[in-house]
Design an enzyme around this catalytic site. Structure first.
Site, PDB file in Angstrom:
ATOM      1  CG  MET A  15      -2.030  -1.040   1.160  1.00  0.00           C
ATOM      2  SD  MET A  15      -3.147  -1.005   2.577  1.00  0.00           S
ATOM      3  CE  MET A  15      -4.041   0.538   2.317  1.00  0.00           C
ATOM      4  CG  PHE A  16       0.296   3.984   1.833  1.00  0.00           C
ATOM      5  CD1 PHE A  16      -0.801   4.857   1.778  1.00  0.00           C
ATOM      6  CD2 PHE A  16       0.281   2.977   2.784  1.00  0.00           C
ATOM      7  CE1 PHE A  16      -1.860   4.707   2.663  1.00  0.00           C
ATOM      8  CE2 PHE A  16      -0.781   2.822   3.674  1.00  0.00           C
ATOM      9  CZ  PHE A  16      -1.843   3.696   3.615  1.00  0.00           C
ATOM     10  N   GLY A  18       1.953   3.763  -4.851  1.00  0.00           N
ATOM     11  CA  GLY A  18       1.585   4.453  -6.094  1.00  0.00           C
ATOM     12  C   GLY A  18       1.054   3.546  -7.200  1.00  0.00           C
ATOM     13  CE  LYS A  19      -1.246  -1.708  -4.872  1.00  0.00           C
ATOM     14  NZ  LYS A  19      -0.815  -1.001  -3.648  1.00  0.00           N
ATOM     15  CG  ASP A  86      -6.865  -0.124  -8.613  1.00  0.00           C
ATOM     16  OD1 ASP A  86      -5.772  -0.704  -8.414  1.00  0.00           O
ATOM     17  OD2 ASP A  86      -7.156   0.963  -8.067  1.00  0.00           O
ATOM     18  CD  GLU A  87      -7.484  -1.810  -4.104  1.00  0.00           C
ATOM     19  OE1 GLU A  87      -6.833  -2.788  -3.681  1.00  0.00           O
ATOM     20  OE2 GLU A  87      -7.369  -0.676  -3.634  1.00  0.00           O
ATOM     21  CB  CYS A 143      10.139   2.013   5.845  1.00  0.00           C
ATOM     22  SG  CYS A 143       9.913   1.427   7.537  1.00  0.00           S
ATOM     23  CB  CYS A 146      13.887   3.110   8.941  1.00  0.00           C
ATOM     24  SG  CYS A 146      13.577   2.054   7.519  1.00  0.00           S
ATOM     25  CG  HIS A 184      11.539  -0.828  10.825  1.00  0.00           C
ATOM     26  ND1 HIS A 184      12.399  -0.153   9.990  1.00  0.00           N
ATOM     27  CD2 HIS A 184      12.146  -0.877  12.047  1.00  0.00           C
ATOM     28  CE1 HIS A 184      13.478   0.212  10.685  1.00  0.00           C
ATOM     29  NE2 HIS A 184      13.347  -0.212  11.919  1.00  0.00           N
TER      30      HIS A 184
HETATM   31  P1  TMP Z   1      -4.298   0.002  -2.028  1.00  0.00           P
HETATM   32  O1  TMP Z   1      -3.411  -1.076  -2.522  1.00  0.00           O
HETATM   33  O2  TMP Z   1      -4.983   0.744  -3.128  1.00  0.00           O
HETATM   34  O3  TMP Z   1      -3.641   0.901  -1.067  1.00  0.00           O
HETATM   35  O4  TMP Z   1      -5.522  -0.701  -1.275  1.00  0.00           O
HETATM   36  C1  TMP Z   1      -5.394  -1.900  -0.614  1.00  0.00           C
HETATM   37  C2  TMP Z   1      -6.704  -2.321   0.042  1.00  0.00           C
HETATM   38  O5  TMP Z   1      -6.541  -3.651   0.561  1.00  0.00           O
HETATM   39  C3  TMP Z   1      -7.149  -1.481   1.224  1.00  0.00           C
HETATM   40  O6  TMP Z   1      -8.562  -1.358   1.216  1.00  0.00           O
HETATM   41  C4  TMP Z   1      -6.750  -2.296   2.444  1.00  0.00           C
HETATM   42  C5  TMP Z   1      -6.898  -3.701   1.937  1.00  0.00           C
HETATM   43  N1  TMP Z   1      -6.015  -4.696   2.555  1.00  0.00           N
HETATM   44  C6  TMP Z   1      -6.589  -5.886   3.038  1.00  0.00           C
HETATM   45  O7  TMP Z   1      -7.802  -6.079   2.957  1.00  0.00           O
HETATM   46  N2  TMP Z   1      -5.768  -6.830   3.596  1.00  0.00           N
HETATM   47  C7  TMP Z   1      -4.408  -6.663   3.685  1.00  0.00           C
HETATM   48  O8  TMP Z   1      -3.733  -7.564   4.190  1.00  0.00           O
HETATM   49  C8  TMP Z   1      -3.831  -5.433   3.178  1.00  0.00           C
HETATM   50  C9  TMP Z   1      -2.356  -5.216   3.264  1.00  0.00           C
HETATM   51  C10 TMP Z   1      -4.684  -4.479   2.633  1.00  0.00           C
HETATM   52 MG    MG Z   2      -4.769   1.669  -4.908  1.00  0.00          MG
END
Ligand code: TMP
Ligand code: MG
Length: 190
Positions: A15-16, A18-19, A86-87, A143, A146, A184
């Site tokens: 997550m975070f 930039g996908k 996406d997702e 991260c 760090c 971490h």
């Molecule tokens: P993102 O990749 O666009 O940031 O969104 C990831 C989505 O996946 C967010 O709604 C949180 C969810 N998620 C889970 O359901 N289980 C997980 O283990 C993780 C890391 C994220």
């Molecule tokens: Mg996303």
């Protein structure tokens, strides 16, 4: 116009990282080239706007929310040349066959999703999609502890690391998750 040879591109990472921004960047370029794009996402992820894909940075692009991967084929318009998903980690396993079928039809398929869940283990269909894709881009975040490149997603419940046996799927953003490096990233088991 369809390209003769289709292909699959995967954009993955924590997550975070930039996908969704990268997905939208590719879609905007395709749109400038007057290609017909369709964007799909699982209906489960209604964090910001159900009919759009939205990045943490705030970029957005119109998308169709779906309950199953089969609906991608049903909703496909004849003139579409670029399909984005996406997702993808939230879709059922059949997404692998759907993506292959679209590429076999000559479409460009761009898939974005989490390669790892909060435990640091491969997430749903993503490892198979990555293996079958022509192109895989694995992005890194930073991260939160760090400042080094981050490849994992830390889930925090009341400020504490989520436990290994917690449910895999919990939709959320920075209130529940942060990017962490390998060192971490914490997943207590007992
Ligand atoms: P993102 O990749 O666009 O940031 O969104 C990831 C989505 O996946 C967010 O709604 C949180 C969810 N998620 C889970 O359901 N289980 C997980 O283990 C993780 C890391 C994220
Ligand atoms: Mg996303």
């Amino acid at each position: 116009m369809t390209t003769k040879t289709g292909h699959v591109e995967v954009i993955c990472g924590s997550m975070f990282c930039g996908k969704t921004d990268e997905l939208i960047r590719r879609l905007r370029r395709a749109t400038i080239a007057r290609q017909k794009v369709q964007v799909f996402k699982p209906a489960i992820d209604g964090r910001y706007n159900l009919e759009k894909v939205t990045s943490h940075a705030g970029s957005e692009f119109d998308a169709t929310p779906l309950n199953s991967s089969r609906e991608i084929v049903e909703q496909l318009a004849e003139c579409t040349t670029v399909v984005a998903i996406d997702e993808a980690q939230f879709f059922d396993d059949n997404i692998v066959n759907v993506v292959d079928e679209l590429a076999a039809r000559g479409l460009r398929v761009i898939v974005a999703g989490l390669d790892l869940n909060f435990k640091g283990e491969p997430f749903g269909c993503m490892p198979v999609l990555m293996a079958r894709a022509e192109q895989v881009d694995k992005l890194q975040a930073i991260c939160m502890v760090c400042g080094e490149p981050a490849c994992r997603t830390q889930r925090l419940v009341n400020g504490r690391p989520a436990r290994y046996d917690d449910p895999v799927i919990i939709v959320g953003a920075s209130e529940l998750y942060e990017a962490r490096c390998r060192l971490h990233h914490e997943v207590p088991r007992d």
